[in-house]
Design an enzyme around this catalytic site. Structure first.
Site, short mmCIF file in Angstrom:
data_model
loop_
_atom_site.label_atom_id
_atom_site.label_comp_id
_atom_site.label_asym_id
_atom_site.label_seq_id
_atom_site.Cartn_x
_atom_site.Cartn_y
_atom_site.Cartn_z
N ASP A 18 0.85 -1.19 0.00
CA ASP A 18 0.00 0.00 0.00
C ASP A 18 0.89 1.24 0.00
OD1 ASP A 18 -2.08 1.74 0.22
OD2 ASP A 18 -2.74 1.08 2.20
N ASP A 27 -3.40 2.48 -5.74
CA ASP A 27 -2.12 2.52 -5.01
C ASP A 27 -1.95 1.33 -4.07
OD1 ASP A 27 -4.00 3.22 -3.07
OD2 ASP A 27 -2.53 4.40 -2.00
N GLU A 28 -2.60 0.23 -4.37
CA GLU A 28 -2.64 -0.87 -3.40
C GLU A 28 -2.84 -2.19 -4.16
OE1 GLU A 28 -5.90 -1.87 -0.01
OE2 GLU A 28 -5.84 0.17 -0.78
#
Ligand SMILES: [Mg+2]
Length: 381
Positions: A9, A105-106
């Site tokens: 993350d 983003d993960e």
């Protein structure tokens, strides 16, 4: 079979990209979402400096401005964030083809089989963090590594920001038991309130609760709650379709030209790719050899076989055929080996039983000891 899953993350991603592009923002409370005074906008992401003032994602910008009057407000630049996310995504694929994006983003990475390439799981986690930082120009990520998705995600949440947490049988209970039940996957505010009403506040309380009672109250979700209380979760990492290829490449610390050194690299690559094919239950039809000369010229050569295979011998034999035809006019910086045209291996009986048993034992030992303890004779040549 035990799995190794990472949840990666990026830390305050949009804000971090803004700081990357505007170094003058560093160390300041920064709010991405819109101009100050905007009546309708909400906070998309804020820097950790802004979080200290109580600013949170999804909060109205006007409220954020009251909490943190000195904050810098910037509008979001989605095209730029997507561009950086693509760089990060490519880093993930250096480690495994089995990547499940959760958001921009993960992502979850199934690293099963890649552990051997690193001295330990913390070293593997650090390698991911270091590669992200190097590829993006300094962005940080938090990484949780665990035997399943639930614990991997919990790991990255608990170590944020810029953290690394490996969840194992040894630290599992000390991390999991004190948590409020609301932290468990799928336990929303309603279920949490319901559990709390019966005095079940922490995961430790939940673990003490008989599964029959949970089934009575929560139906189908009962057994799942019970499993989560023990840190169990068997959902696979789903990359949205099967991976197109599995492979490894090696960049050499100094350019290689000795034929014996290069052959040794090919043997080792064939062993790694073969093992990962079998661990993921795939057979391949195409072998691709990638090589980079000292002057950075990078080329690939492929062969496609009529029948799928998943054994090291076939992989190596095909790789060596391709290698024979490569012009050795310069030293080499990199060699890579890829298997593609993947099909599920269980549909095929590819090898005589005895040969298959030997491979299975080697794979099992290599997995257990996390490095190449069992190699065939030729690798020691
Ligand atoms: Mg994030």
């Amino acid at each position: 079979m035990p799995r190794t899953i990472a949840h990666v993350d990026m830390d305050a991603f949009f804000a971090a990209v803004e700081v990357l592009d505007h170094p003058e923002y560093r160390g300041k409370p920064l709010i991405v979402g819109g101009p100050r005074g905007s009546r309708r906008g909400v906070v998309s992401t804020c820097s950790y400096e802004a979080r200290r003032y109580g600013v949170r994602s999804a909060m109205p910008l006007s409220q954020a401005a009251r909490l943190c009057p000195d904050a810098l407000f910037v509008p979001g630049r989605m095209t730029r964030y997507a561009e950086v996310a693509e760089v990060v995504r490519r880093v993930f694929h250096e480690f495994t083809p089995l990547v499940e994006p959760v958001s921009i983003d993960e992502a979850f990475l199934d690293l099963t089989g890649a552990e051997h390439l690193h001295p330990s799981l913390p070293a593997l986690g650090r390698a991911i963090k270091d590669r992200i930082a190097a590829a993006t120009g300094g962005l940080t990520a938090s990484v949780g590594i665990a035997p399943n998705k639930f614990l991997a995600k919990l790991g990255s949440e608990l170590c944020k920001p810029d953290g690394l947490l490996v969840v194992t049988g040894e630290n599992l209970d000390s991390l999991l038991l004190p948590l409020p039940v609301g932290r468990l996957w799928g336990v929303g505010p309603k279920t949490e309130a319901e559990l709390n009403r019966y005095g079940i506040k922490t995961v430790a309380d939940l673990r003490r609760t008989p599964v029959e009672w949970l089934v009575e109250r929560f139906g189908k979700f009962g057994p799942e709650l019970h499993q989560l209380a023990y840190g169990l979760d068997d959902r696979p990492v789903s990359s949205g379709g099967d991976p197109k290829s599995l492979g490894h490449e090696e960049t050499f610390p100094t350019d290689l030209s000795d034929p014996r050194d290069l052959r040794r690299v090919l043997v080792s690559l064939a062993g790694q790719v073969g093992r990962r094919l079998r661990q993921h239950g795939f057979a391949a039809r195409t072998v691709t050899l990638k090589f980079r000369y000292a002057d950075f010229t990078t080329l690939t050569r492929s062969r496609t076989l009529s029948a799928p295979f998943d054994d090291d011998d076939t992989l190596l034999a095909e790789a060596l055929k391709l290698w024979e035809k490569v012009e050795k006019k310069q030293a080499f910086r990199l060699l890579g080996l890829y298997a593609s045209g993947l099909v599920p291996a269980q549909q095929l009986s590819l090898l005589p039983d005895r040969k298959r048993q030997v491979l299975a034992v080697m794979d099992e030992l290599n997995t257990r000891f996390r490095r190449e303890v069992v190699v065939k004779g030729r690798q020691l040549e």
